[in-house]
Design a protein around this motif. Sequence first.
Motif, mmCIF file in Angstrom:
data_model
loop_
_atom_site.group_PDB
_atom_site.id
_atom_site.type_symbol
_atom_site.label_atom_id
_atom_site.label_comp_id
_atom_site.label_asym_id
_atom_site.label_seq_id
_atom_site.Cartn_x
_atom_site.Cartn_y
_atom_site.Cartn_z
ATOM 1 N N ALA A 196 0.820 -1.195 0.071
ATOM 2 C CA ALA A 196 -0.204 -0.076 0.031
ATOM 3 C C ALA A 196 0.709 1.453 0.028
ATOM 4 N N ALA A 197 2.212 1.124 0.422
ATOM 5 C CA ALA A 197 2.965 2.263 0.442
ATOM 6 C C ALA A 197 4.312 1.734 0.895
ATOM 7 N N ILE A 198 5.583 2.405 0.383
ATOM 8 C CA ILE A 198 6.709 1.725 0.755
ATOM 9 C C ILE A 198 7.621 3.090 1.551
ATOM 10 N N PHE A 199 8.170 2.840 2.555
ATOM 11 C CA PHE A 199 9.023 4.182 3.511
ATOM 12 C C PHE A 199 10.703 3.551 3.204
ATOM 13 N N LEU A 200 11.414 4.376 2.771
ATOM 14 C CA LEU A 200 12.648 4.349 2.744
ATOM 15 C C LEU A 200 13.401 5.120 3.690
ATOM 16 N N LEU A 201 13.766 4.644 4.712
ATOM 17 C CA LEU A 201 14.366 5.605 5.856
ATOM 18 C C LEU A 201 15.852 5.999 5.874
ATOM 19 N N GLY A 202 16.232 6.085 4.612
ATOM 20 C CA GLY A 202 17.584 6.762 4.650
ATOM 21 C C GLY A 202 18.686 5.835 4.221
ATOM 22 N N ASP A 203 20.089 6.568 4.074
ATOM 23 C CA ASP A 203 21.257 5.655 3.706
ATOM 24 C C ASP A 203 20.962 4.663 2.784
ATOM 25 N N LEU A 204 19.931 4.929 1.656
ATOM 26 C CA LEU A 204 19.864 4.067 0.659
ATOM 27 C C LEU A 204 21.242 4.129 0.003
ATOM 28 N N PHE A 236 10.738 9.031 1.106
ATOM 29 C CA PHE A 236 12.121 8.714 1.324
ATOM 30 C C PHE A 236 12.489 9.757 2.474
ATOM 31 N N PHE A 237 13.316 9.249 3.389
ATOM 32 C CA PHE A 237 13.558 9.998 4.635
ATOM 33 C C PHE A 237 15.220 10.103 4.236
ATOM 34 N N VAL A 238 15.649 11.352 4.361
ATOM 35 C CA VAL A 238 17.224 11.243 4.223
ATOM 36 C C VAL A 238 18.056 10.776 5.584
ATOM 37 N N GLY A 239 19.226 10.033 5.287
ATOM 38 C CA GLY A 239 19.984 9.618 6.220
ATOM 39 C C GLY A 239 21.233 10.594 6.345
ATOM 40 N N ASN A 240 22.012 10.168 7.222
ATOM 41 C CA ASN A 240 23.185 10.871 7.464
ATOM 42 C C ASN A 240 24.436 10.728 6.347
ATOM 43 N N HIS A 241 24.094 9.748 5.174
ATOM 44 C CA HIS A 241 24.836 9.602 4.021
ATOM 45 C C HIS A 241 24.469 10.053 2.662
ATOM 46 N N ASP A 242 23.308 10.406 2.832
ATOM 47 C CA ASP A 242 22.629 10.849 1.809
ATOM 48 C C ASP A 242 21.876 12.253 2.054
ATOM 49 N N LEU A 243 22.218 12.891 3.184
ATOM 50 C CA LEU A 243 21.557 14.020 3.465
ATOM 51 C C LEU A 243 21.843 15.288 2.555
ATOM 52 N N ASP A 279 9.170 11.003 -8.557
ATOM 53 C CA ASP A 279 7.765 11.436 -8.163
ATOM 54 C C ASP A 279 7.795 10.927 -6.589
ATOM 55 N N ILE A 280 8.891 10.792 -5.937
ATOM 56 C CA ILE A 280 8.995 10.330 -4.441
ATOM 57 C C ILE A 280 9.307 11.592 -3.673
ATOM 58 N N PRO A 281 8.523 11.987 -2.759
ATOM 59 C CA PRO A 281 8.915 13.160 -1.847
ATOM 60 C C PRO A 281 9.925 12.673 -0.858
ATOM 61 N N VAL A 282 10.668 13.740 -0.613
ATOM 62 C CA VAL A 282 11.966 13.503 0.315
ATOM 63 C C VAL A 282 11.843 14.237 1.668
ATOM 64 N N TYR A 283 12.158 13.636 2.886
ATOM 65 C CA TYR A 283 11.882 14.328 4.047
ATOM 66 C C TYR A 283 13.130 14.659 4.838
ATOM 67 N N HIS A 284 13.531 15.458 5.234
ATOM 68 C CA HIS A 284 14.864 16.111 5.887
ATOM 69 C C HIS A 284 14.732 15.825 7.602
ATOM 70 N N ASN A 285 13.593 15.614 7.921
ATOM 71 C CA ASN A 285 13.144 15.319 9.364
ATOM 72 C C ASN A 285 11.923 14.443 9.471
ATOM 73 N N PRO A 286 11.973 13.930 10.823
ATOM 74 C CA PRO A 286 10.939 13.011 11.094
ATOM 75 C C PRO A 286 9.598 13.568 10.940
ATOM 76 N N GLN A 287 8.622 12.541 10.407
ATOM 77 C CA GLN A 287 7.289 12.831 10.232
ATOM 78 C C GLN A 287 6.346 12.038 10.933
ATOM 79 N N VAL A 288 5.020 12.681 11.228
ATOM 80 C CA VAL A 288 4.162 11.591 11.596
ATOM 81 C C VAL A 288 3.062 11.222 10.654
ATOM 82 N N PHE A 289 2.627 9.824 10.448
ATOM 83 C CA PHE A 289 2.004 9.389 9.454
ATOM 84 C C PHE A 289 0.882 8.634 10.494
ATOM 85 N N GLU A 290 -0.330 8.450 9.850
ATOM 86 C CA GLU A 290 -1.300 7.629 10.605
ATOM 87 C C GLU A 290 -1.888 6.556 9.420
ATOM 88 N N PHE A 291 -1.756 5.212 9.861
ATOM 89 C CA PHE A 291 -2.489 4.117 9.021
ATOM 90 C C PHE A 291 -3.354 3.413 9.935
#
Length: 259
Positions: A51-59, A93-100, A111-123
């Motif tokens: 339904a959705a995929i979250f990539l939490l940085g340092d890809l 996509f959330f940036v990590g310390n290696h891909d900040l 077409d993938i949004p990029v976040y530089h800070n933590p975010q709140v999602f509700e499922f």
Amino acid sequence: MKQPVLQTIIPEGKKVYFSSDNHLGAPTAEASKPRELKFVAWLNEIEKDAAAIFLLGDLFDFWFEYKTVVPKGFVRALGKLADLRDKGIPIYFFVGNHDLWMQDYFKTELDIPVYHNPQVFEFNQKRFFIGHGDGLGPGDKGYKRMKKVFKSGVFQWLFRWVHPDIGVRVAQYLSVKNKLISGDDDHIFLGEDKEWLAAYAKRKLETAHYDYFIFGHRHLPMHIKVGENSSYHNLGDWIIHYTYGVFDGTSFTLKEYSN
């Protein structure tokens, strides 16, 4: 903290997937290719019910966007992410310390949004506090100072003037060798009372409720209860553990990809 950026009901039979810390390109492009192929195989497998995929940085182990240049390589992973988006699967996509230093390439090309800070999602009325995890919680002061420098517009402007063949090579070397860039993180479990992201989660619960805190960065799959109805999960990595998170609409679990 902002209001949840997304509130939705997960359709029956669908799941939300979470992954972090692939460090593609490390220690060399050749050495990371099998890991990239394994990650793409995982994306192919979850496509049927994501339904959705979250990539939490340092890809990537290093990433920098010049105005007309991005690091070469990673074609299979990027191509698969583009394919998933073209099929309508949301990816965050959330940036990590290696891909900040990621800017708008993912948004513009994939077409993938990029976040530089933590975010709140509700499922399904479950609140998720999501981020990479670097620089949060107590300690790690050296890295926190370094991160401020790296995020400086002046520093990035100066780096952009270095020829990519030189700048990328130097940055890739430092990405592997410099502990300040990697953060004060030896990938050893510190104990539930000393894990600094767990301490951070407990502090956040003092002002608001979250069912799940999902982070990467520590490279260790872990689950720590941080409140009566709250838990912190670290996703591990795709270097040693090949672990990922799944929310099936009711509960969150960590799993290992063994294909």
